[in-house]
Motif scaffolding. Structure first.
Motif, mmCIF file in Angstrom:
data_model
loop_
_atom_site.group_PDB
_atom_site.id
_atom_site.type_symbol
_atom_site.label_atom_id
_atom_site.label_comp_id
_atom_site.label_asym_id
_atom_site.label_seq_id
_atom_site.Cartn_x
_atom_site.Cartn_y
_atom_site.Cartn_z
ATOM 1 N N THR A 1 -4.896 3.905 5.218
ATOM 2 C CA THR A 1 -4.765 2.745 4.518
ATOM 3 C C THR A 1 -3.845 1.577 5.782
ATOM 4 N N THR A 2 -3.008 2.196 6.263
ATOM 5 C CA THR A 2 -2.504 1.428 7.361
ATOM 6 C C THR A 2 -3.436 0.989 8.238
ATOM 7 N N GLY A 3 -4.357 2.001 8.867
ATOM 8 C CA GLY A 3 -5.462 1.589 9.723
ATOM 9 C C GLY A 3 -6.342 0.360 9.124
ATOM 10 N N LEU A 4 -6.518 0.535 7.643
ATOM 11 C CA LEU A 4 -7.448 -0.575 7.085
ATOM 12 C C LEU A 4 -6.892 -2.077 7.388
ATOM 13 N N VAL A 5 -5.534 -2.107 7.035
ATOM 14 C CA VAL A 5 -4.735 -3.253 7.054
ATOM 15 C C VAL A 5 -4.702 -3.664 8.576
ATOM 16 N N CYS A 6 -4.300 -2.791 9.484
ATOM 17 C CA CYS A 6 -4.432 -3.349 11.035
ATOM 18 C C CYS A 6 -5.874 -3.795 11.274
ATOM 19 N N ALA A 7 -7.060 -3.386 10.863
ATOM 20 C CA ALA A 7 -8.268 -3.621 10.838
ATOM 21 C C ALA A 7 -8.486 -4.947 10.747
ATOM 22 N N GLY A 8 -8.041 -5.519 9.422
ATOM 23 C CA GLY A 8 -8.246 -6.772 9.121
ATOM 24 C C GLY A 8 -7.297 -7.649 10.153
ATOM 25 N N ASP A 9 -6.169 -7.269 10.366
ATOM 26 C CA ASP A 9 -5.425 -8.100 11.252
ATOM 27 C C ASP A 9 -6.010 -8.351 12.680
ATOM 28 N N ARG A 10 -6.841 -7.179 13.140
ATOM 29 C CA ARG A 10 -7.576 -7.300 14.204
ATOM 30 C C ARG A 10 -8.717 -8.227 14.181
ATOM 31 N N LEU B 1 0.804 -1.107 0.034
ATOM 32 C CA LEU B 1 -0.059 -0.008 0.004
ATOM 33 C C LEU B 1 0.818 1.298 0.115
ATOM 34 N N GLY B 2 2.083 1.188 0.657
ATOM 35 C CA GLY B 2 2.955 2.427 0.780
ATOM 36 C C GLY B 2 3.530 2.542 -0.661
ATOM 37 N N ALA B 3 3.777 1.388 -1.354
ATOM 38 C CA ALA B 3 4.390 1.684 -2.735
ATOM 39 C C ALA B 3 3.415 2.278 -3.648
#
Length: 443
Positions: free
Chosen positions: A93-102, A6-8
């Motif tokens: 975007t990072t929060g969305l990834v962390c939400a999926g991980d949670r 996502l960062g890229a």
């Protein structure tokens, strides 16, 4: 990996803003590291006289955002908005990834909270990872237990009670009659049967010990345990031959482990019993260990698994944003630690128990401490009583044994400090019969 992708992608969409922010962050980290490094050496840094100057570098992209840019085909039109939006885009975007991980962690927690759910059924786990988890779980239950220091088994607990050593001369109770044949394995088997019957029975008026289990384990030095554990396919230990011959000069020895689990696994009391027969004498050794509670920050709660609706949405939003901020904050603190170059924690010698490593040094809660001490005394008393009955059935004189047992019980229950004058309590002629509870740091 998802965060990097996502960062890229964000960098591809906003190349100039990404370059400006990336350069500012890199320069700020270098200035922060240089300032702390200069402070450690007692001189001023040419790059940054104080670590606070690094914060001013992070303000440069915000200042450039209000500067009017005019492009001449260079592609910097809209750069101001890109500089403003880039941090928030990365945060979302990072929060969305962390939400999926949670959510994945919540689903896993819901499965693990069920007592009858095996590890192999954790959702979203690849077959290879599931087999590895099952293999690790199997290795953790091997009937082998290493010791790394005097009087302490690895993984059995940080609060270690001093062992009770009782020497029993095998003399006949009645003159002219030879005592019956005594075997170490038979004695441990008899002790295990009586321990398993504590609190059970049709006429029993009390509850049994909570979470009680019992098994025979092979106690051996940590060096030998590591050699066996690092083998490609370690063979299961054979405990059948242990306890049949003298234990002198034998590195691995047979123990009976009686375990009591209470307070949802926060307090685990283990009592290890070993019997050695040699030179017409029985030496009974009892080693109690107590697994203390985990640190509060590491205690697992099943509360997230029960959240629904708006409560789940609010919890997920807050935790995901905190996870997103945790990464940059950790990197910012790492630059300071590298500059200070503080002394690293002394590496612990293998093997290391994670439960021992992240547990408190002692049981500080009053009721937890009372339960742990009571469970130790209950299991030890049962062991002493069983040995006395077994020796009496074989026609062995138990007078000296009963005096030493009385000394140990009195030392624990009455004096409390576990450094009582045993000779004055149990009578003359008894020495080195004591028991004290110490934590790992006192060993």
């Amino acid at each position: 990996m998802c965060i990097l992708l996502l960062g890229a992608f964000v960098g591809y969409v906003m190349p100039w803003a990404t370059a400006v922010w990336g350069g500012a962050v890199l320069v700020a980290l270098i200035m922060r590291w240089a300032a702390y490094r200069a402070a450690r050496k007692g001189r001023a840094s040419r790059l940054a006289r104080t670590p606070r100057l690094a914060y001013f570098v992070l303000c440069v992209p915000w200042a450039l955002a209000v500067v009017p840019f005019e492009s001449a085909g260079t592609g910097v039109l809209g750069m101001g908005w890109s500089l403003v939006l880039l941090p928030f885009v990365l945060l979302v975007t990072t929060g969305l990834v962390c939400a999926g991980d949670r959510l994945l962690a919540r689903a896993t927690l819901a499965v693990l909270s069920r007592d009858d759910s095996p590890v192999g059924r954790i959702p979203w786990v690849a077959p290879k990872a599931g087999r590895r988890l099952a293999g690790i779980g199997k290795d953790q239950t091997r009937p082998e237990l290493p010791y790394d220091a005097p009087e302490r088994f690895v993984g059995a607990g940080r609060e270690v009670w001093g062992p009770a050593h009782i020497d029993i001369p095998l003399k006949a109770k009645e003159p002219g009659r030879s005592p019956g044949r005594l075997g170490q394995s038979e004695l441990l088997h008899r002790i295990g049967m009586d321990l398993s019957e504590l609190g059970h029975g049709a006429r029993e008026i009390t509850d049994p010990l909570p979470g009680f289990s019992m098994e025979k384990v092979n106690g051996l030095p940590s060096v030998l345990w590591l050699q066996g554990a690092r083998d490609a396919e370690p063979e299961p230990p054979d405990l059948r031959g242990l306890g049949r011959s003298s234990s002198s000069s034998v590195p691995n020895r047979l123990y009976l482990r009686a375990q009591c689990i209470s307070w949802s696994g926060q307090v685990v009391v283990s009592v290890f019993v070993h019997a050695a027969l040699e030179a017409r004498e029985l030496r009974l050794t009892v080693r109690p260990h107590v697994n203390t509670p985990l640190y509060n920050d590491l205690r697992v709660t099943v509360a997230p698994a029960g959240k629904r609706g708006l409560r789940l949405l609010g919890w997920l939003t807050v935790q995901s944003l905190l996870d997103s901020v945790a990464g940059p904050v950790t990197l910012w603190r790492l630059a300071a630690r590298l500059g200070e170059k503080t002394e690293a924690r002394v590496a612990e010698k293998d093997p290391v128990s994670l439960r021992d490593r992240y547990s408190t040094e002692e049981v500080v809660d009053m009721h937890m401490s009372d339960d742990a001490k009571r469970h130790v005394v209950l299991m030890q008393t049962c062991v002493f009583r069983t040995v006395a009955v077994y020796l009496d059935e074989l026609g062995i004189d138990t007078a000296a044994y009963e005096r030493q047992v009385a000394a140990v019980i009195t030392n624990i229950q009455v004096f409390g400090d576990n450094n009582a004058p045993i000779q004055n309590v149990a009578g003359s002629g008894i020495s080195d019969v004591r028991q004290k509870n110490t934590d790992q740091g006192d060993n």
